[in-house]
Write an enzyme that holds these catalytic residues in place. Structure first.
Site, PDB file in Angstrom:
ATOM      1  N   ASN A  72       1.164  -1.194  -0.007  1.00 22.47           N
ATOM      2  CA  ASN A  72      -0.264  -0.190   0.349  1.00 22.47           C
ATOM      3  C   ASN A  72       0.668   1.107  -0.067  1.00 22.47           C
ATOM      4  O   ASN A  72       2.018   1.407   0.220  1.00 22.47           O
ATOM      5  CB  ASN A  72      -1.077   0.103   0.938  1.00 22.47           C
ATOM      6  CG  ASN A  72      -0.645  -0.270   2.174  1.00 22.47           C
ATOM      7  OD1 ASN A  72       0.544   0.802   3.213  1.00 22.47           O
ATOM      8  ND2 ASN A  72      -0.218  -1.088   3.187  1.00 22.47           N
ATOM      9  N   PHE A 111      -4.898   3.604  14.788  1.00 19.81           N
ATOM     10  CA  PHE A 111      -5.101   4.011  14.193  1.00 19.81           C
ATOM     11  C   PHE A 111      -6.533   3.249  12.936  1.00 19.81           C
ATOM     12  O   PHE A 111      -7.121   2.229  13.271  1.00 19.81           O
ATOM     13  CB  PHE A 111      -3.983   4.216  12.683  1.00 19.81           C
ATOM     14  CG  PHE A 111      -2.985   5.208  13.478  1.00 19.81           C
ATOM     15  CD1 PHE A 111      -2.488   5.754  14.431  1.00 19.81           C
ATOM     16  CD2 PHE A 111      -3.238   6.653  12.547  1.00 19.81           C
ATOM     17  CE1 PHE A 111      -1.140   6.217  14.675  1.00 19.81           C
ATOM     18  CE2 PHE A 111      -2.722   7.894  13.256  1.00 19.81           C
ATOM     19  CZ  PHE A 111      -1.466   8.174  14.137  1.00 19.81           C
ATOM     20  N   LYS A 137     -13.657  -0.225  15.838  1.00 20.28           N
ATOM     21  CA  LYS A 137     -12.627  -0.670  16.141  1.00 20.28           C
ATOM     22  C   LYS A 137     -11.992  -0.292  17.276  1.00 20.28           C
ATOM     23  O   LYS A 137     -11.003  -1.044  18.174  1.00 20.28           O
ATOM     24  CB  LYS A 137     -11.402   0.359  15.368  1.00 20.28           C
ATOM     25  CG  LYS A 137     -11.838  -0.541  13.810  1.00 20.28           C
ATOM     26  CD  LYS A 137     -10.414   0.533  12.916  1.00 20.28           C
ATOM     27  CE  LYS A 137     -10.980  -0.228  10.764  1.00 20.28           C
ATOM     28  NZ  LYS A 137     -10.502   0.347  10.384  1.00 20.28           N
TER      29      LYS A 137
HETATM   30  O1  PMT Z   1       2.806   6.148   6.351  1.00 22.87           O
HETATM   31  P1  PMT Z   1       2.556   6.925   6.107  1.00 22.87           P
HETATM   32  O2  PMT Z   1       2.012   7.906   5.010  1.00 22.87           O
HETATM   33  O3  PMT Z   1       2.774   8.586   6.738  1.00 22.87           O
HETATM   34  O4  PMT Z   1       0.227   6.944   5.964  1.00 22.87           O
HETATM   35  C1  PMT Z   1      -0.044   7.591   7.007  1.00 22.87           C
HETATM   36  C2  PMT Z   1      -1.267   5.894   8.023  1.00 22.87           C
HETATM   37  C3  PMT Z   1      -2.682   6.442   6.594  1.00 22.87           C
HETATM   38  C4  PMT Z   1      -0.605   4.844   7.390  1.00 22.87           C
HETATM   39  C5  PMT Z   1      -1.936   6.894   9.372  1.00 22.87           C
HETATM   40  O5  PMT Z   1      -2.755   7.574   9.600  1.00 22.87           O
HETATM   41  C6  PMT Z   1      -2.480   5.325   9.386  1.00 22.87           C
HETATM   42  O6  PMT Z   1      -3.371   4.860   9.183  1.00 22.87           O
HETATM   43  N1  PMT Z   1      -2.463   3.804   9.993  1.00 22.87           N
HETATM   44  C7  PMT Z   1      -3.307   3.147   9.723  1.00 22.87           C
HETATM   45  C8  PMT Z   1      -3.473   1.776   9.096  1.00 22.87           C
HETATM   46  C9  PMT Z   1      -4.612   0.770   8.796  1.00 22.87           C
HETATM   47  O7  PMT Z   1      -3.894  -0.192   8.628  1.00 22.87           O
HETATM   48  O8  PMT Z   1      -5.933   0.755   8.617  1.00 22.87           O
HETATM   49  P2  PMT Z   1      -6.703   0.324   9.506  1.00 22.87           P
HETATM   50  O9  PMT Z   1      -7.710   0.365   9.579  1.00 22.87           O
HETATM   51  O10 PMT Z   1      -6.428  -0.667   8.145  1.00 22.87           O
HETATM   52  O11 PMT Z   1      -6.142  -0.645  11.044  1.00 22.87           O
HETATM   53  C10 PMT Z   1      -6.493  -0.846  11.974  1.00 22.87           C
HETATM   54  C11 PMT Z   1      -5.514  -0.383  13.046  1.00 22.87           C
HETATM   55  O12 PMT Z   1      -5.591  -2.218  13.234  1.00 22.87           O
HETATM   56  C12 PMT Z   1      -4.255   0.123  12.464  1.00 22.87           C
HETATM   57  O13 PMT Z   1      -3.438   0.867  14.182  1.00 22.87           O
HETATM   58  C13 PMT Z   1      -3.053  -1.384  11.905  1.00 22.87           C
HETATM   59  O14 PMT Z   1      -1.869  -1.000  12.058  1.00 22.87           O
HETATM   60  C14 PMT Z   1      -3.770  -2.239  13.022  1.00 22.87           C
HETATM   61  N2  PMT Z   1      -3.647  -4.032  11.851  1.00 22.87           N
HETATM   62  C15 PMT Z   1      -3.849  -4.055  11.185  1.00 22.87           C
HETATM   63  C16 PMT Z   1      -4.377  -4.941  10.087  1.00 22.87           C
HETATM   64  C17 PMT Z   1      -3.380  -5.655  10.793  1.00 22.87           C
HETATM   65  N3  PMT Z   1      -3.476  -7.226  10.538  1.00 22.87           N
HETATM   66  N4  PMT Z   1      -2.794  -5.822  12.467  1.00 22.87           N
HETATM   67  C18 PMT Z   1      -2.897  -4.638  12.562  1.00 22.87           C
HETATM   68  O15 PMT Z   1      -1.403  -4.165  13.824  1.00 22.87           O
END
Ligand code: PMT
Length: 424
Positions: free
Chosen positions: A226, A341, A355
């Site tokens: 991504n 996040f 979440k």
């Molecule tokens: O890196 P940049 O270019 O500065 O961009 C920043 C960002 C957009 C990546 C950041 O601000 C952000 O939103 N990060 C989380 C992205 C994400 O995967 O979001 P999600 O809504 O899909 O996941 C929710 C949370 O679960 C996140 O904290 C993620 O780290 C975590 N996760 C998700 C899937 C997984 N298998 N394991 C996880 O730990």
């Protein structure tokens, strides 16, 4: 406009409004004077109840303006003369009331009339109770003033005069003076510059932060990934370090360098990231999942490069990855703070709150990655921070990723203080 006479010291207008932090304006004034500036003070009536105008008069060497109709006022058109003499109007502390008046052009006393009559840049250092700060009316007024070009020294989190803990505390006086001198630019002589002192409010914490995107191999050449650059996660690491924390970062694929001073562990795939976090998380007191971890990966990664010959299409079967954030949250030691996040393109608040609940988080930073300047690979971000047990989210308008990081860390510091006071 200022006279520009090089033989006269440059003037700053210091506006003091009626809050408990009014006494701190004295320290700000002293720092600005040390930097070679002439400081003229204007106070609201309520500010004069917290600190006597005489104190400012004695220390500034000027008549202090509270009510320009007061018979003792030596200048009959003080709000015009005062406002034209100054090169910066600095408000310390700014209450919700003075912010509301400035935002709406209300000019019912000397200070508010000066705000309208002056063309000098304006720097505001707010201080108030957290609920007042968070209130949509205050946030709307701040937004208005920002779009009018007003600068802010944002309040910080901490214990407030009302004995609650939250965001709303006046920023350190040194930082306020430093921001004022910065706006005044080259005029401030270098030996008078105030060094930035950063409150070491996270010095007891050990952070583990996931950063960047992951790469899920299809074959030795290709992968699914991504657009995460690592900027947001590294900004968190940088600010946590600056505030005294120890920081370990587990970084996937990133396009920027990590900040100096972090312990860096590289982990490209979701599984590698999971294994690294699993090894490290028990030693941390705060976990932040800022990485964009793949939710799915190819069920089978080919050992050799997939050839296109003899195929018209290719179907990939994907399987779920492990949820690192949920794993940490479920297996954490008592006292560990877990923040995630939420990167969303629709129903931002609803999905983020889900979440928070589902992964049992202390805090979630919701960013709408479809908005301009927000999310992947930008230097700025905007977010709503939802904190466990808090009724509504805290809006963070578009600002640098470092500033967003500081807002997130402020909330983490508040969570820690609340947990500590709950144990007393
Ligand atoms: O890196 P940049 O270019 O500065 O961009 C920043 C960002 C957009 C990546 C950041 O601000 C952000 O939103 N990060 C989380 C992205 C994400 O995967 O979001 P999600 O809504 O899909 O996941 C929710 C949370 O679960 C996140 O904290 C993620 O780290 C975590 N996760 C998700 C899937 C997984 N298998 N394991 C996880 O730990």
């Amino acid at each position: 406009m200022p006279t520009g006479n090089p033989n006269l010291p440059r003037s700053i207008g210091l506006g003091v409004s009626g809050g408990i932090a009014a006494y701190k304006a004295i320290e700000v004034m002293r720092l600005l004077q040390k930097a070679g500036f002439n400081v003229r003070v204007a106070m609201t009536k309520h500010a004069a109840e917290f600190v006597a105008p005489l104190t400012f008069r004695a220390l500034s060497g000027h008549y202090v303006l509270v009510d320009d109709y007061d018979p003792s006022n030596p200048d009959p058109i003080a709000h015009i003369n005062f406002s034209q003499e100054i090169e910066l109007l600095l408000i310390v502390p700014a209450t919700a009331n003075i912010i509301a008046k400035f935002a709406n052009g209300v000019a019912d006393d000397f200070l508010t009339s000066t705000y309208l009559a002056s063309t000098a840049p304006v720097l505001i250092a707010p201080a108030m109770n957290t609920t007042m700060w968070d209130h949509p009316a205050t946030q709307r007024n701040l937004e208005k003033l920002r779009s009018d070009g007003v600068h802010f020294v944002e309040p910080v989190a901490g214990e407030l005069a009302c004995r609650t803990v939250g965001t709303g505390k006046l920023e350190d006086v040194e930082n306020i003076a430093a921001q004022a001198l910065k706006i005044l630019g080259a005029g401030a002589s270098t030996d008078a510059e105030v060094p930035e002192t950063i409150e070491q409010d996270l010095s007891e914490e050990s952070f583990l932060i996931t950063v960047g995107g992951t790469r899920e191999a299809i074959d030795p050449v290709r992968f699914i990934s991504n657009r995460s650059s690592g900027k947001m996660g590294f900004a968190l690491a940088e600010r946590a370090l600056a505030r005294g924390a120890e920081v370990t970062v587990v970084a996937g694929s990133v396009s920027v360098l990590p900040p100096e001073g972090v312990r860096l562990i590289e982990a490209l795939s979701a599984e590698e990231m999971f294994q690294a976090v699993k090894r490290e998380f028990t030693a941390a007191s705060v976990f932040v999942g800022a990485a964009a971890v793949a939710d799915f990966r190819p069920a089978k990664s080919e050992g050799n490069k997939i050839k296109k010959e003899g195929r018209e299409n290719l179907t990939l079967e994907l399987e779920k990855t492990k949820d690192i954030l949920a794993f940490v949250s479920r297996n954490r030691n008592p006292g560990m703070i877990v923040a995630g996040f939420a990167a969303e393109t629709e129903n931002l608040h609803e999905f983020a709150k889900a979440k928070l609940e589902k992964k049992d988080l202390d805090l979630v930073v919701a960013n709408d990655i479809s908005a301009e300047g927000v999310g992947f690979d930008t230097d700025t971000n905007a977010a709503t921070i939802f904190v466990r047990d808090r009724r509504k989210g805290f809006e963070v308008p578009l600002m640098s990723k470092q500033q967003v990081a500081d807002r997130v860390l402020d909330e983490i510091a508040v969570l820690r203080q609340n947990a500590a006071s709950a144990q007393i």
